[in-house]
Design a protein around this motif. Sequence first.
Motif, short mmCIF file in Angstrom:
data_model
loop_
_atom_site.label_atom_id
_atom_site.label_comp_id
_atom_site.label_asym_id
_atom_site.label_seq_id
_atom_site.Cartn_x
_atom_site.Cartn_y
_atom_site.Cartn_z
N TYR A 133 -0.67 -7.05 7.33
CA TYR A 133 -1.57 -6.94 6.19
C TYR A 133 -2.18 -8.30 5.89
N TYR A 135 -3.72 -9.97 2.69
CA TYR A 135 -3.90 -9.79 1.24
C TYR A 135 -4.90 -10.84 0.76
N ARG A 137 -7.69 -12.29 -2.02
CA ARG A 137 -8.07 -12.19 -3.43
C ARG A 137 -9.46 -11.54 -3.53
N ALA A 138 -9.63 -10.67 -4.50
CA ALA A 138 -10.85 -9.86 -4.58
C ALA A 138 -12.08 -10.69 -4.91
N ILE A 177 -6.59 -4.78 5.63
CA ILE A 177 -6.93 -5.68 4.52
C ILE A 177 -6.49 -5.04 3.22
N ARG A 178 -5.87 -5.81 2.36
CA ARG A 178 -5.57 -5.37 1.00
C ARG A 178 -6.15 -6.40 0.04
N LEU A 179 -6.52 -5.94 -1.14
CA LEU A 179 -7.17 -6.83 -2.09
C LEU A 179 -6.28 -7.15 -3.28
N GLY A 180 -6.34 -8.39 -3.72
CA GLY A 180 -5.75 -8.76 -5.00
C GLY A 180 -6.70 -8.29 -6.09
N CYS A 186 0.18 -13.74 -7.74
CA CYS A 186 0.31 -12.94 -6.52
C CYS A 186 0.19 -13.79 -5.26
N SER A 195 2.75 -6.74 -5.23
CA SER A 195 1.37 -6.31 -5.39
C SER A 195 0.93 -5.43 -4.22
N LEU A 196 1.34 -5.81 -3.02
CA LEU A 196 1.01 -5.02 -1.83
C LEU A 196 1.60 -3.61 -1.92
N GLU B 15 1.07 2.14 -2.36
CA GLU B 15 0.55 0.89 -1.82
C GLU B 15 -0.98 0.88 -1.85
N LEU B 18 -4.06 -0.39 -5.78
CA LEU B 18 -5.05 -1.41 -6.14
C LEU B 18 -6.40 -1.14 -5.48
N LEU B 19 -6.35 -0.76 -4.20
CA LEU B 19 -7.60 -0.44 -3.49
C LEU B 19 -8.34 0.69 -4.21
N HIS B 22 -9.83 -0.52 -7.53
CA HIS B 22 -11.05 -1.30 -7.26
C HIS B 22 -12.23 -0.38 -6.98
N TYR B 58 -2.66 -5.19 -15.89
CA TYR B 58 -2.05 -6.46 -15.49
C TYR B 58 -3.09 -7.38 -14.85
N TYR B 59 -3.89 -6.82 -13.97
CA TYR B 59 -4.79 -7.64 -13.15
C TYR B 59 -6.10 -7.90 -13.89
N MET B 61 -9.07 -8.61 -13.00
CA MET B 61 -10.36 -8.10 -12.53
C MET B 61 -10.53 -6.61 -12.81
#
Lengths: 418, 151
Positions: A133, A135, A137-138, A177-180, A186, A195-196, B15, B18-19, B22, B58-59, B61
């Motif tokens: 993965y 990770y 940041r968005a 790909i994973r986004l923050g 994180c 977070s993942l 998992e 978050l995706l 977004h 929490y996040y 954004m």
Amino acid sequence: MAEAHPAETRITLRNVGSIDPEKIEDYLNAGGYRSLAKARAMPREAVIEELVAASLRGRGGAGFSAGLKERFTRQATAPPAPPAPPAPVYVVCNADEGEPGTFKDRIIMERDPHLLIEGILIAAHAIGAARAYIYIRAEYDTSIRRVRRALEQARERGFTGGNGASPGAGGAVEIEIRLGAGSYLCGEELTLLESLEGKRGYPRIKPPFPAEVGLFGAPTLVNNVETLATIPAIIDRGAAWYTGLGTPDSPGTKIFTVSGDVARPGYYEVELGTTLRELIFGFAGADKLKAVLIGGAAGTFVDASVLDTPLCYDALKEKGAVLGSGAVIVMADGRSLRRMTTSILEFFEHESCGKCVPCRVGMTLLVRMIRRKEPLEALVRESEYMAANSLCPLGQSPILPLRSLARYFPAEIDGSEG
Amino acid sequence: MVPTQTLRKHPPLQENLLLILHELQNGSGRNYLTEEDLQAVAEYLNITRAAVYGVATYYSMLSVKPRGRHVIRLCKSPVCDMMGAPGVTRILEELLGVAVGETTPDGVFTLEESACLGRCDSAVSMMIDGQYYGALDAPALARIIGRFRRG
């Protein structure tokens, strides 16, 4: 500033400016993915031992041996017992670059994303991982786009993809790909794993380390972007070549990102052991120096007496400073260290997750104390308490800038000043 | 409207939370997550609404409160602070007529701050939606905001 400064030693940034990051052909023409083929022809253990011998230290800030991390992850992985499927083990690339003053990983992902992918694939081969993965940041829009495009190309060419049936064999590693979503914390490896997994970014208690109990409870290798992007060159040219660069305790090169009061802010890849003077005056064009903050918010202030100290892990430690992520923030005469320190403490207060009391309450107290112009000594004492009792590196960080202030600028924060 | 299409693009595993959040937030054109969004995600992933709400709040954004069509994220990192972020903040607040954390009455902009955008070499910096702007000063801000208002 794609052009390298003539005195730079570009290894991780070697293709920056000379290849089109959206074209895999350019990367291949520059010798790309050759190291992957070489690594995949080597036994896993040999790849790991090459990295151990290279003494590559984690470039995210903590500076732990990248080779040892791989060895521990490999050791924690249950040996395959057919016909059972192999036990899961993961590579996680930490691309959640959030340390103020740091933007080196962004440059790698934006300008040479295939180098990162190749590094991840070599690491995956070394530890026998079928899945990795990244990770990111968005906020790193361009990085996300470029890495995504590069992954598509790597898949088309068969470098990644496949069903994961024979991890490490050509084409059997999946990279996702994973986004923050805007959380500094994180970037801490265990919090990143939370977070993942789709949870709030709360840190885990350590130990166990990710090498033993990581993502989804499986052994996991967590490495920073710059660390992974350095692996292909080490495999290509060997540990002996790499340790010939830098200093004995800090071999190789490091990307420093210079910001603040300099004529040429930007990124510079130099051999470790280069002096702070060369970096900020020679490369970045500093003038009339008051202080340098090395390592970002979780970093240390130094004064001009440290200018001729080589930038490497041990020499900086002797000076009460850290190399950290390579952030170098230059402050000229007239800048207020009180102001800078207040901003740092406000940053930590905002990013404290609230899970553990020493950090949650401690950060609020520190911000209040500096606003009330309490003596630096009192702030240092509070930060010492936090460092001893906080769960994760965030609560253990304020002591770094505060203690360095006490060493180099003891009179700057106390009531009398600014 | 239940955001089924976005949900179905991802296997129903936590998992992917978050995706999914977004995509729901950015794909809706609303720039925030509604009660219905959170409820649908909880059902799809078979986790509690509290777990979804906990992550969504929490996040920084992600937002569960209505925001404008364009979200401005002004960097207030120690580097940008030193290089003039407080002045830039004041100019932006005047241009927009709102304070940090607020949305313009016409619903075009929400002004937020970011802890660090990683553009320290071109401080002071900000993002509007996915686009970066660096080396900000009064004329640059007026130009940028004007362009968005006309657009």
